[in-house]
Motif scaffolding. Sequence first.
Motif, PDB file in Angstrom:
ATOM      1  N   GLU A 156       0.826  -1.209   0.000  1.00 33.58           N
ATOM      2  CA  GLU A 156       0.000   0.000   0.000  1.00 33.58           C
ATOM      3  C   GLU A 156       0.861   1.261   0.000  1.00 33.58           C
ATOM      4  O   GLU A 156       0.574   2.229  -0.718  1.00 33.58           O
ATOM      5  N   ALA A 157       1.938   1.241   0.800  1.00 26.91           N
ATOM      6  CA  ALA A 157       2.842   2.390   0.832  1.00 26.91           C
ATOM      7  C   ALA A 157       3.544   2.553  -0.515  1.00 26.91           C
ATOM      8  O   ALA A 157       3.780   3.679  -0.975  1.00 26.91           O
ATOM      9  N   PHE A 158       3.894   1.448  -1.148  1.00 27.17           N
ATOM     10  CA  PHE A 158       4.533   1.515  -2.463  1.00 27.17           C
ATOM     11  C   PHE A 158       3.602   2.164  -3.478  1.00 27.17           C
ATOM     12  O   PHE A 158       4.027   3.008  -4.283  1.00 27.17           O
ATOM     13  N   TYR A 159       2.330   1.795  -3.426  1.00 28.19           N
ATOM     14  CA  TYR A 159       1.326   2.352  -4.334  1.00 28.19           C
ATOM     15  C   TYR A 159       1.223   3.863  -4.134  1.00 28.19           C
ATOM     16  O   TYR A 159       1.162   4.638  -5.096  1.00 28.19           O
ATOM     17  N   GLU A 160       1.214   4.293  -2.883  1.00 25.68           N
ATOM     18  CA  GLU A 160       1.135   5.716  -2.584  1.00 25.68           C
ATOM     19  C   GLU A 160       2.411   6.436  -3.016  1.00 25.68           C
ATOM     20  O   GLU A 160       2.365   7.578  -3.493  1.00 25.68           O
ATOM     21  N   GLN A 161       3.555   5.783  -2.832  1.00 26.80           N
ATOM     22  CA  GLN A 161       4.824   6.407  -3.214  1.00 26.80           C
ATOM     23  C   GLN A 161       4.887   6.654  -4.714  1.00 26.80           C
ATOM     24  O   GLN A 161       5.418   7.677  -5.168  1.00 26.80           O
ATOM     25  N   LEU A 162       4.383   5.711  -5.507  1.00 25.82           N
ATOM     26  CA  LEU A 162       4.383   5.890  -6.957  1.00 25.82           C
ATOM     27  C   LEU A 162       3.653   7.170  -7.341  1.00 25.82           C
ATOM     28  O   LEU A 162       4.117   7.934  -8.200  1.00 25.82           O
ATOM     29  N   ARG A 163       2.531   7.401  -6.710  1.00 25.11           N
ATOM     30  CA  ARG A 163       1.770   8.615  -7.024  1.00 25.11           C
ATOM     31  C   ARG A 163       2.508   9.855  -6.555  1.00 25.11           C
ATOM     32  O   ARG A 163       2.588  10.855  -7.274  1.00 25.11           O
ATOM     33  N   ALA A 164       3.070   9.802  -5.351  1.00 22.41           N
ATOM     34  CA  ALA A 164       3.761  10.970  -4.803  1.00 22.41           C
ATOM     35  C   ALA A 164       4.993  11.328  -5.613  1.00 22.41           C
ATOM     36  O   ALA A 164       5.343  12.506  -5.748  1.00 22.41           O
ATOM     37  N   ALA A 165       5.674  10.319  -6.153  1.00 20.94           N
ATOM     38  CA  ALA A 165       6.932  10.549  -6.861  1.00 20.94           C
ATOM     39  C   ALA A 165       6.751  10.814  -8.352  1.00 20.94           C
ATOM     40  O   ALA A 165       7.746  11.001  -9.066  1.00 20.94           O
ATOM     41  N   LYS A 166       5.531  10.841  -8.828  1.00 18.01           N
ATOM     42  CA  LYS A 166       5.294  11.107 -10.248  1.00 18.01           C
ATOM     43  C   LYS A 166       5.859  12.477 -10.613  1.00 18.01           C
ATOM     44  O   LYS A 166       5.548  13.484  -9.976  1.00 18.01           O
ATOM     45  N   PRO A 167       6.707  12.564 -11.629  1.00 12.23           N
ATOM     46  CA  PRO A 167       7.314  13.847 -11.990  1.00 12.23           C
ATOM     47  C   PRO A 167       6.277  14.875 -12.429  1.00 12.23           C
ATOM     48  O   PRO A 167       5.309  14.550 -13.130  1.00 12.23           O
ATOM     49  N   ASP A 168       6.500  16.089 -12.013  1.00 13.07           N
ATOM     50  CA  ASP A 168       5.683  17.208 -12.469  1.00 13.07           C
ATOM     51  C   ASP A 168       6.097  17.526 -13.907  1.00 13.07           C
ATOM     52  O   ASP A 168       7.284  17.726 -14.179  1.00 13.07           O
ATOM     53  N   PRO A 169       5.141  17.597 -14.855  1.00 13.43           N
ATOM     54  CA  PRO A 169       5.501  17.871 -16.251  1.00 13.43           C
ATOM     55  C   PRO A 169       6.278  19.169 -16.427  1.00 13.43           C
ATOM     56  O   PRO A 169       7.098  19.293 -17.338  1.00 13.43           O
ATOM     57  N   ALA A 170       6.039  20.134 -15.542  1.00  7.95           N
ATOM     58  CA  ALA A 170       6.700  21.432 -15.688  1.00  7.95           C
ATOM     59  C   ALA A 170       8.164  21.390 -15.278  1.00  7.95           C
ATOM     60  O   ALA A 170       8.997  22.110 -15.833  1.00  7.95           O
ATOM     61  N   THR A 171       8.491  20.538 -14.296  1.00  7.66           N
ATOM     62  CA  THR A 171       9.863  20.514 -13.773  1.00  7.66           C
ATOM     63  C   THR A 171      10.606  19.224 -14.075  1.00  7.66           C
ATOM     64  O   THR A 171      11.841  19.174 -14.005  1.00  7.66           O
TER      65      THR A 171
END
Length: 369
Positions: A156-171
């Motif tokens: 579950e934490a891994f799933y949440e980490q994937l979302r949190a670490a998704k690169p911002d398209p602008a940066t």
Amino acid sequence: MTLMNDLTGAPPGMTGRSLLLRLSMIGAVVAGTAGGFAYAGGWLSPGLLTPARIVDRFEAVNGPHPGFRRNHAKGLCVAGRFAANGAGARLSTATVFAPGQVTPVLGRVALAGGQPYAADAETTVRSLALQFRSPDGAEWRTGMNNIPVFPVRTPEAFYEQLRAAKPDPATGKPDPARMAAFFAAHPKSARAASLIKARTVTTGFADSTFWSLNAFRFVAADGTVRPVRWAFIPERTAAPETAGGTGSPDPNGLFDAFEAQLRQGPQRWHLVVTLGRAEDPTADATQPWPADREGVDVGTLTLTETMPEAPHTCRDVNFDPLVLPEGIAPSDDPLLSARSAAYAQSFTRRAGEAKAPSAVTAPIHGAAL
């Protein structure tokens, strides 16, 4: 009634009530089977974290890349052998550790992430996956990374980490606020991240140490069961990467350098098994074991050959960490079953997809033994 008996397989003379009862039982079996598939697919539990949802998130973060692994997408096949020195025979009945045993190895070096054509970066997590096939038919598959601990404790934490670490398209980088919120909710991940950041990043694959991260159990001939972790430690002297990196314009620089090193001669690692104690955590890959735990060198991995991913090479191998020989057993780490299930989901998807050429197209090379 005769026609109905033929259609249902009911014996002649069965009464209408008996026939209805039989049909009800058949219906119950069919409904139960369908329900099992629906549950496994997550259709009856929309909030349930399933392997499909984990792989879906990889695809959402990295975009669609049909035919490639959803994580560690960029890689190069390797081959060689593992020579046991006999020290592991007292710890495990696995044939691969028998004195004098030499086991053929097929493997893969790769970079973490789901971008198969991304340029190599020194700080990207590197992986080494191996498949050992013993003469007795036993098989052992293992996937390791060049980080000392894993960033999360649970699927579950891994799933949440994937979302949190998704690169911002602008940066092109993760949103700092999202990452801060994730670490605030997962303090063990914050501590693991600090250990990962503090590690020495070496110049390439050949001088990297690769850790199992998850705990397993070795079963000895006398029935003794020990918690273990392991690492492949290079014979090549580890050279820290400089702050500026190699400065090479080659987008495949890490892979090309490894292929060139292998052309010069075999590359070797020692398999060192760390023996845990009863108090050491086996269900938490974010926590390192104490440094004073006994380490046993059980043999030498020698890689002699590289080849690009293609049919009948490592491309078609699912490096499932739960494919284990007798003498090696899984621990209670919840990430093991999650990895196994997600790998199978990824393998199934890419198996049915058209295959694009790998970004790493180094020719086949073998080093003299």
